[in-house]
Write a protein that holds these residues in place. Structure first.
Motif, mmCIF file in Angstrom:
data_model
loop_
_atom_site.group_PDB
_atom_site.id
_atom_site.type_symbol
_atom_site.label_atom_id
_atom_site.label_comp_id
_atom_site.label_asym_id
_atom_site.label_seq_id
_atom_site.Cartn_x
_atom_site.Cartn_y
_atom_site.Cartn_z
ATOM 1 N N TYR A 281 -17.791 5.506 134.054
ATOM 2 C CA TYR A 281 -18.534 4.952 135.189
ATOM 3 C C TYR A 281 -18.140 5.620 136.499
ATOM 4 C CZ TYR A 281 -14.678 1.916 136.865
ATOM 5 O OH TYR A 281 -13.501 1.422 137.382
ATOM 6 N N ASP B 80 -19.882 9.007 136.561
ATOM 7 C CA ASP B 80 -21.294 8.827 136.903
ATOM 8 C C ASP B 80 -21.469 8.617 138.404
ATOM 9 O OD1 ASP B 80 -21.906 9.037 134.223
ATOM 10 O OD2 ASP B 80 -22.056 6.868 133.884
ATOM 11 N N MET B 81 -20.531 7.896 139.009
ATOM 12 C CA MET B 81 -20.611 7.668 140.444
ATOM 13 C C MET B 81 -20.511 8.975 141.216
ATOM 14 S SD MET B 81 -18.190 4.271 140.727
ATOM 15 C CE MET B 81 -18.116 4.333 142.524
ATOM 16 N N ALA C 23 -21.140 11.995 140.108
ATOM 17 C CA ALA C 23 -22.313 12.816 139.826
ATOM 18 C C ALA C 23 -23.519 12.390 140.659
ATOM 19 C CB ALA C 23 -22.653 12.742 138.335
ATOM 20 N N SER C 24 -23.589 11.106 140.997
ATOM 21 C CA SER C 24 -24.731 10.608 141.772
ATOM 22 C C SER C 24 -24.469 10.608 143.275
ATOM 23 C CB SER C 24 -25.098 9.199 141.305
ATOM 24 O OG SER C 24 -24.030 8.299 141.537
ATOM 25 N N GLY C 25 -23.327 11.195 143.687
ATOM 26 C CA GLY C 25 -23.048 11.324 145.114
ATOM 27 C C GLY C 25 -22.380 10.124 145.748
ATOM 28 N N LYS C 26 -21.905 9.203 144.945
ATOM 29 C CA LYS C 26 -21.190 8.041 145.485
ATOM 30 C C LYS C 26 -19.720 8.433 145.646
ATOM 31 C CE LYS C 26 -24.211 4.575 143.313
ATOM 32 N NZ LYS C 26 -25.091 5.438 142.499
ATOM 33 N N THR D 102 -19.743 9.109 152.225
ATOM 34 C CA THR D 102 -21.164 8.975 151.882
ATOM 35 C C THR D 102 -21.635 7.525 152.051
ATOM 36 O OG1 THR D 102 -20.641 8.638 149.541
ATOM 37 C CG2 THR D 102 -21.100 10.890 150.249
ATOM 38 N N LYS E 69 -20.099 -0.298 148.927
ATOM 39 C CA LYS E 69 -21.249 0.180 149.689
ATOM 40 C C LYS E 69 -21.312 -0.626 150.977
ATOM 41 C CE LYS E 69 -26.267 0.860 149.396
ATOM 42 N NZ LYS E 69 -27.475 0.659 148.543
ATOM 43 N N GLY F 177 -23.289 0.069 136.911
ATOM 44 C CA GLY F 177 -23.398 1.127 137.915
ATOM 45 C C GLY F 177 -24.198 0.697 139.124
ATOM 46 N N GLU F 178 -24.539 -0.586 139.219
ATOM 47 C CA GLU F 178 -25.298 -1.115 140.349
ATOM 48 C C GLU F 178 -24.352 -1.828 141.322
ATOM 49 O OE1 GLU F 178 -28.528 -0.510 140.717
ATOM 50 O OE2 GLU F 178 -28.560 0.576 138.798
#
Length: 803
Positions: free
Chosen positions: A281, A284-285, A287-290, A295, A301, A320-321
């Motif tokens: 996880y 994945d974060m 990779a998605s720019g988190k 950012t 968030k 992942g939300e």
């Protein structure tokens, strides 16, 4: 030592390189800050020096604008000259120390050092700030002269604030170079020195990333939310409020994953290697720019709703939300909050019975075993590991200190009962009858050395004084719940505050008076200082507002006046005592804390000092002698005997502005600029560990020089003419909306106090006159509903109220 760092070079102008350059400049070195020539220069730019230095100039600009500030004072930037590695390379031959901070690429580093080897002057120190590439590989093929002077100097970001400096000797580094750089790093740069070995990620990041890795894995396994994990691994466990996931967001997820991958890929023999494997996880974060704070989304968030309301959410590892954050509620944290000492808090959390406590135990047990197993692989002693985590990660206690708090024998028994891995070294230690990693003996701190199976004294700079160690040696001569008087040797005594945030209360004021009597009868001088809290900490955050609030609500105005009179008497005794008094502030020295320093003969301050008279923010004015002593401090900056000849209005205005605008320095240099510290009489110390020792030296120096107590003298004041000078400006600011009505009311009365009241300009008044004006104004302010509202708002929210 004959070596000196007069000129240094930092190669790499990113945030780390800029921070190192700023620190070297603060230490008095002239610095060349280097970076590459841009690859994308247009033909017309190839001969333009500005274009060729575009990257390094951007780095320098970033260092100057960084928040928190990397420079103690922007004036230090004048010591830094920007250069590029093509046109200015030969300038490296002038440097006493060349520190490389370039991208983590072995070939780039090797090529760079090959060039440096050809131009470096004899004896120049060369270091790399790498953390993932072995130094032995970086220095392959270099000359004997190069290798003799080559080592790792691993700073932590942000460089100004992180106390840790890991020093990593190369296989052929000379002992003379190691001794020098350790001394320079500790004294001139103010760093805590930890000796590491040439292993991946050295000490701090090797241990830190394993602890983070375990928690990242277990939140997904145990159903603990991100916010719950941070609450559990926050202050109750002696960690920063950012804890695990907040820290990862602050550092940057990409950086954290890079460090974790280094440990995993470069340590194949690590028996607990899988604990640093990055969970899917998290991958994945990234990779998605988190990537965290940079950012504005990572594990947390942050942002604003369309209506402008701020919000903060947390990632759900399962989906992942982002989901909302519920206030973490665990019995173990509630119970820990009621404990007095950090050791008790840690033990309470770890030995709790709820879900949160069990989560903390499983993560902590893994890290404790991991730390013990890393000796002697990454460091020769557990002290190096503890210091690395305290100084590099902001922990209040290191893992072995925490293990002592938890109970070594009891925890090992639990590990065995639950089938968890246990370090063989620790089992052997227990088998020999040794149940703690640290112990005090005759006022000295000892640690357990696994290699010799015996206790050895914790090494420390001879100039450093540990108040905890001195107190453990039964050197406390007087004490009360709020303060202690400690014999620190040679006839010098330390007055230590130990309330929350070292806030000043009635008990401290009374205690200072009796302490002065004791020192007068039994010693030669006094230091006012303490060593509580991490960085930046608080020398004293000011007066106990809850005490003032209660008296104001009770309309006990005569009691307020009596308290202030007692404070004035006590602080005036410090000023005019027959022995020298030196204040040793660090971190926050606000309000009454600042006033305490202003009353001393001399201030020896840590470089990171946030000093100011901030009382107007709660509707009050400095009434512990702050108005008087700041004005005196301003005048004392004049050469002796000239006060009668100069126009004092500018000193009055500077004093008024410092108080009415609640000016707070961002460093000790800033305190000098604001007038809170004397430009040549007071001193700045880079290393907080040495602060009490250096203050003691100043006391003894004044004694040996034949200390004479100052005599009270009348002060020339600016009177009603001075009040008129600022009254018009106050009215303009009020009309422009920069001040509230209450601000203007407070400011005019503050000007009245500093100017000496209803007298003419040039009148000489007794100090007691201004002190009486302070007391009267403070009492009158406490009668104002808006002031009481400001005090209550500050107590409730920790933030000022503008009303």
């Amino acid at each position: 030592m004959s070596r000196k760092i007069r000129k240094a070079a930092v190669i790499g102008s990113g945030i780390m390189g800029g921070g190192i350059a700023a620190l070297l400049a603060a230490a008095g070195a002239d610095v060349y800050l280097y970076d590459i020539v841009p690859f994308d220069l247009k033909d017309e730019e190839k001969n333009d020096p500005a274009a060729r230095n575009r990257i390094v100039e951007a780095g320098m600009k970033g260092a100057l604008s960084a928040k928190p500030a990397l420079f103690y004072t922007k004036k230090d930037a004048a010591r830094i000259q920007t250069c590029n590695l093509t046109d200015d390379f030969d300038k490296l031959g002038e440097c006493d120390w060349i520190c490389e901070v370039v991208v983590e690429n072995l070939k780039i580093k090797q090529d760079l050092f090959e060039r440096i080897d050809k131009v470096m002057k004899p004896g120049a120190i060369i270091s790399s700030n790498t953390s993932g590439i072995p130094l032995a590989k970086i220095s392959e093929g270099r000359s004997a002269e190069f290798k003799k002077n080559f080592l790792g100097t691993h700073f932590f970001n942000p460089v100004r604030y992180m106390h840790l400096l890991e020093l990593i000797p190369g296989a052929e580094t000379s002992q003379e170079v190691l001794d020098f750089i350790a001394h320079y790093g500790e004294v001139s740069l103010g760093k805590g020195i930890v000796w590491a070995k040439d292993t991946p990620n050295f000490i701090g990041n090797r241990i830190g990333i394993q602890g983070i890795g375990v928690v990242m894995q277990k939140v997904a396994q145990d159903g603990i939310t991100i916010a719950e994990a941070d609450a559990l691994f926050g202050p109750a466990m002696g960690r920063p409020r950012s804890a695990i996931f907040g820290t990862a967001d602050l550092v940057g997820m990409d950086t954290m994953v890079h460090v974790a991958d280094n440990s995993y890929n470069l340590c194949p023999e690590d028996e607990m290697r899988e604990t640093v494997a990055v969970p899917q996880y998290v991958k994945d974060m990234v990779a998605s720019g988190k990537l965290g704070d940079k950012t504005k989304q990572g594990f947390y968030k942050k942002g604003k709703t369309p209506e402008g309301k701020r919000f903060k959410q947390q990632i759900d590892p399962a989906t992942g939300e982002y989901i909302d954050i519920a206030k973490p509620e665990f019995d173990c944290l509630v119970a820990a909050k009621g404990k007095e000492t950090l050791a008790e808090k840690i033990a309470t959390v770890v030995w709790g019975e709820d879900k949160g406590a069990k989560f903390v135990w499983s993560c902590t047990a893994s890290q404790l075993t991991y730390c013990a197993n890393r000796i002697p692989e990454i460091a020769d002693s557990l002290v190096e590991i503890d210091n690395a985590m305290k100084w590099g990660y902001g922990w209040e206690v290191g893992p072995f200190e925490a293990w002592d708090a938890i109970g070594v024998k009891k925890s090992v028994e639990r590990m065995k009962a639950e089938g968890l891995p246990v370090s063989a070294k620790v089992e052997e230690m227990l088998a020999k009858g040794n149940e703690t990693f640290y112990k005090m003996d005759s006022g000295k701190l000892f640690y357990y050395d696994f290699a010799s199976a015996s206790y050895k004294e914790v090494p420390a700079n001879e100039a450093a004084i540990s108040l905890a160690a001195v107190k453990a040696d039964n050197k406390v001569v007087k004490t009360c719940p709020s303060a202690s008087l400690i014999d620190i040797g040679d006839g010098v005594f330390c007055i230590e505050f130990h309330t929350k945030m070292n806030a000043l209360n009635k008990e401290i004021i009374e205690f200072m008076g009796t302490s002065m009597d004791y020192v007068d009868a039994n010693g030669v001088g006094a230091v006012i200082g303490n060593q509580a809290g991490g960085m930046p900490g608080a020398f004293s955050a000011g007066a106990d507002l809850s005490f003032v609030s209660k008296l104001a609500h009770d309309k006990a105005y005569s009691e307020i006046e009596s308290f202030l009179a007692m404070a004035h008497e006590g602080l005036q005794r410090a000023t005019y005592s027959k022995f020298p008094v030196v204040a040793a502030p660090y971190g926050m020295a606000l309000g009454g804390g600042c006033e305490t320093c202003l009353s001393a003969d001399k201030i020896v301050a840590h470089a990171d000092l946030y000093m100011g008279l901030v009382e107007i923010g709660v509707g009050l004015l400095p009434a512990g002698g702050g108005c008087l002593n700041l004005y005196k401090k301003m005048i004392d900056s004049l050469p002796g005997g000239t006060a009668k000849e100069v126009d004092l209005t500018k000193f009055f205005i500077n004093t008024f502005m410092a108080i009415a605008m609640a000016k707070v320095s961002m460093s000790a240099d800033g305190a000098v600029a604001n007038g809170h510290m004397h430009p040549w009489k007071d001193r700045i110390v880079m290393n907080r560990d040495l602060l009490i020792g250096e203050a003691k030296k100043e006391v003894l120096s004044m004694v040996s020089s034949g200390y004479k107590a100052p005599q009270q003298k009348k002060l020339r004041v600016v009177g009603v003419e001075g009040q008129g000078m600022v009254s018009a400006e106050i009215s303009n600011m009020l009309n422009g909306g920069f001040l509230s009505e209450h601000d203007a009311f407070l400011a005019k009365r503050i000007a009245f106090v500093i100017s000496g009241g209803n007298v003419r300009i040039g009148t000489e008044v007794a100090e007691e006159t201004i002190l009486k004006l302070e007391r009267d104004a403070f009492v009158d302010f406490c009668k104002e509903e808006k002031t009481v509202a400001r005090i209550d708002h500050m107590l409730k929210t920790g933030k000022p109220l503008r009303n």
